[in-house]
Design a protein around this motif. Structure first.
Motif, short mmCIF file in Angstrom:
data_model
loop_
_atom_site.label_atom_id
_atom_site.label_comp_id
_atom_site.label_asym_id
_atom_site.label_seq_id
_atom_site.Cartn_x
_atom_site.Cartn_y
_atom_site.Cartn_z
N GLY A 120 0.81 -1.21 0.00
CA GLY A 120 0.00 0.00 0.00
C GLY A 120 0.84 1.26 0.00
N HIS A 121 0.16 2.39 0.08
CA HIS A 121 0.82 3.68 0.16
C HIS A 121 1.26 3.92 1.59
N VAL A 122 2.41 4.54 1.75
CA VAL A 122 2.99 4.76 3.08
C VAL A 122 2.46 6.07 3.66
N TYR A 123 1.99 5.97 4.90
CA TYR A 123 1.51 7.14 5.63
C TYR A 123 2.21 7.19 6.98
N ILE A 124 2.50 8.40 7.42
CA ILE A 124 2.95 8.62 8.79
C ILE A 124 1.84 9.43 9.42
N GLY A 125 1.10 8.80 10.32
CA GLY A 125 -0.13 9.40 10.82
C GLY A 125 -1.10 9.52 9.66
N ASN A 126 -1.67 10.71 9.46
CA ASN A 126 -2.55 10.96 8.33
C ASN A 126 -1.83 11.62 7.16
N PHE A 127 -0.51 11.70 7.26
CA PHE A 127 0.25 12.39 6.24
C PHE A 127 0.83 11.40 5.24
N PRO A 128 0.53 11.57 3.94
CA PRO A 128 1.11 10.66 2.94
C PRO A 128 2.60 10.94 2.77
N VAL A 129 3.32 9.88 2.47
CA VAL A 129 4.74 10.02 2.16
C VAL A 129 4.84 10.22 0.66
N CYS A 130 5.53 11.26 0.25
CA CYS A 130 5.71 11.59 -1.16
C CYS A 130 6.83 10.73 -1.74
N SER A 131 6.69 10.38 -3.01
CA SER A 131 7.68 9.51 -3.64
C SER A 131 8.93 10.24 -4.12
N ASP A 132 9.00 11.56 -3.95
CA ASP A 132 10.23 12.28 -4.32
C ASP A 132 11.38 11.72 -3.49
N GLY A 133 12.37 11.16 -4.15
CA GLY A 133 13.52 10.59 -3.46
C GLY A 133 13.27 9.22 -2.87
N TRP A 134 12.07 8.66 -3.02
CA TRP A 134 11.70 7.37 -2.43
C TRP A 134 12.36 6.25 -3.22
N ASP A 135 12.97 5.29 -2.50
CA ASP A 135 13.58 4.16 -3.18
C ASP A 135 13.44 2.89 -2.34
N LEU A 136 14.05 1.81 -2.82
CA LEU A 136 13.92 0.52 -2.16
C LEU A 136 14.52 0.54 -0.76
N LYS A 137 15.55 1.35 -0.53
CA LYS A 137 16.14 1.43 0.82
C LYS A 137 15.15 2.01 1.82
N ASP A 138 14.41 3.03 1.40
CA ASP A 138 13.37 3.61 2.26
C ASP A 138 12.26 2.59 2.50
N ALA A 139 11.91 1.86 1.45
CA ALA A 139 10.87 0.84 1.55
C ALA A 139 11.29 -0.29 2.50
N MET A 140 12.57 -0.67 2.46
CA MET A 140 13.06 -1.73 3.36
C MET A 140 12.87 -1.33 4.82
N VAL A 141 13.22 -0.10 5.15
CA VAL A 141 13.08 0.39 6.53
C VAL A 141 11.59 0.41 6.92
N THR A 142 10.75 0.87 6.01
CA THR A 142 9.31 0.92 6.27
C THR A 142 8.76 -0.47 6.58
N CYS A 143 9.08 -1.43 5.74
CA CYS A 143 8.56 -2.79 5.93
C CYS A 143 9.05 -3.40 7.24
N ARG A 144 10.31 -3.19 7.56
CA ARG A 144 10.82 -3.72 8.83
C ARG A 144 10.12 -3.07 10.02
N MET A 145 9.83 -1.76 9.92
CA MET A 145 9.10 -1.09 11.00
C MET A 145 7.72 -1.71 11.21
#
Length: 174
Positions: free
Chosen positions: A52-77
């Motif tokens: 799904g789309h990543v949110y921190i609270g009700n704030f969407p995370v923008c894909s500017d600069g988003w990559d697999l390294k950021d996604a790895m940290v998100t999934c582990r969290m």
């Protein structure tokens, strides 16, 4: 003083500035701060719990600069082993264009939390909403039993367990 920042400085002191205080009560600078530490990470709009789309609270995370390294940290969290894929979708301009967004994450991929990765909070998002597909959860249970913790965020040595059984060190690589 007149200050001109590019946006990648770690401190206001690193921005170019001219001396002298020529401000009056009508042109003083102001800021809006968003404390992302108090918000939960979640995935929304996905076809399954692990995507799904990543949110921190009700704030969407923008894909500017988003990559697999950021996604790895998100999934582990979120309790997954890691990320299979990162993706972006166009913004719902009427709904999200005027809201604050969290953007330009700069994770190295080894962090335990997105909160410790460099990021920016603003109203500008050129790309779209950041998304992840995490490796689906398995029924097996992997855990670590610490001998000692060298740091408060979880560093240290210990034994690895798989389904509550110790993993043997035969053929274990350093």
């Amino acid at each position: 003083a007149n200050v001109a920042c590019q946006g990648n400085e770690s401190s206001l002191k690193n921005c170019s500035h001219s001396g002298g205080a020529d401000c009056n009560s009508n042109n003083g600078a102001g800021v809006v701060c968003l404390d992302t530490l108090g918000y939960m990470i979640s995935l929304k709009d996905g076809k399954a719990a692990h995507r799904g789309h990543v949110y921190i609270g009700n704030f969407p995370v923008c894909s500017d600069g988003w990559d697999l390294k950021d996604a790895m940290v998100t999934c582990r969290m979120l309790g997954y082993a890691g990320a299979e894929k990162s993706f972006e979708h166009d913004l719902d301009c009427e709904h999200e264009l005027d809201s604050l967004m969290i953007t330009d994450f700069g994770c190295s991929g080894i962090e335990h939390s997105l909160y410790t990765c460099p990021h920016v909070v603003n109203r500008t998002c050129v790309g779209g909403r950041a998304g992840v597909i995490c490796f689906p959860a398995f029924t097996s249970n992997i855990s670590l039993s610490y001998k000692f913790r060298a740091q408060p965020h979880g560093s240290g040595e210990g034994n690895v367990f798989f389904n509550n059984q110790p993993v043997c060190d035969d053929d274990w690589d350093n």
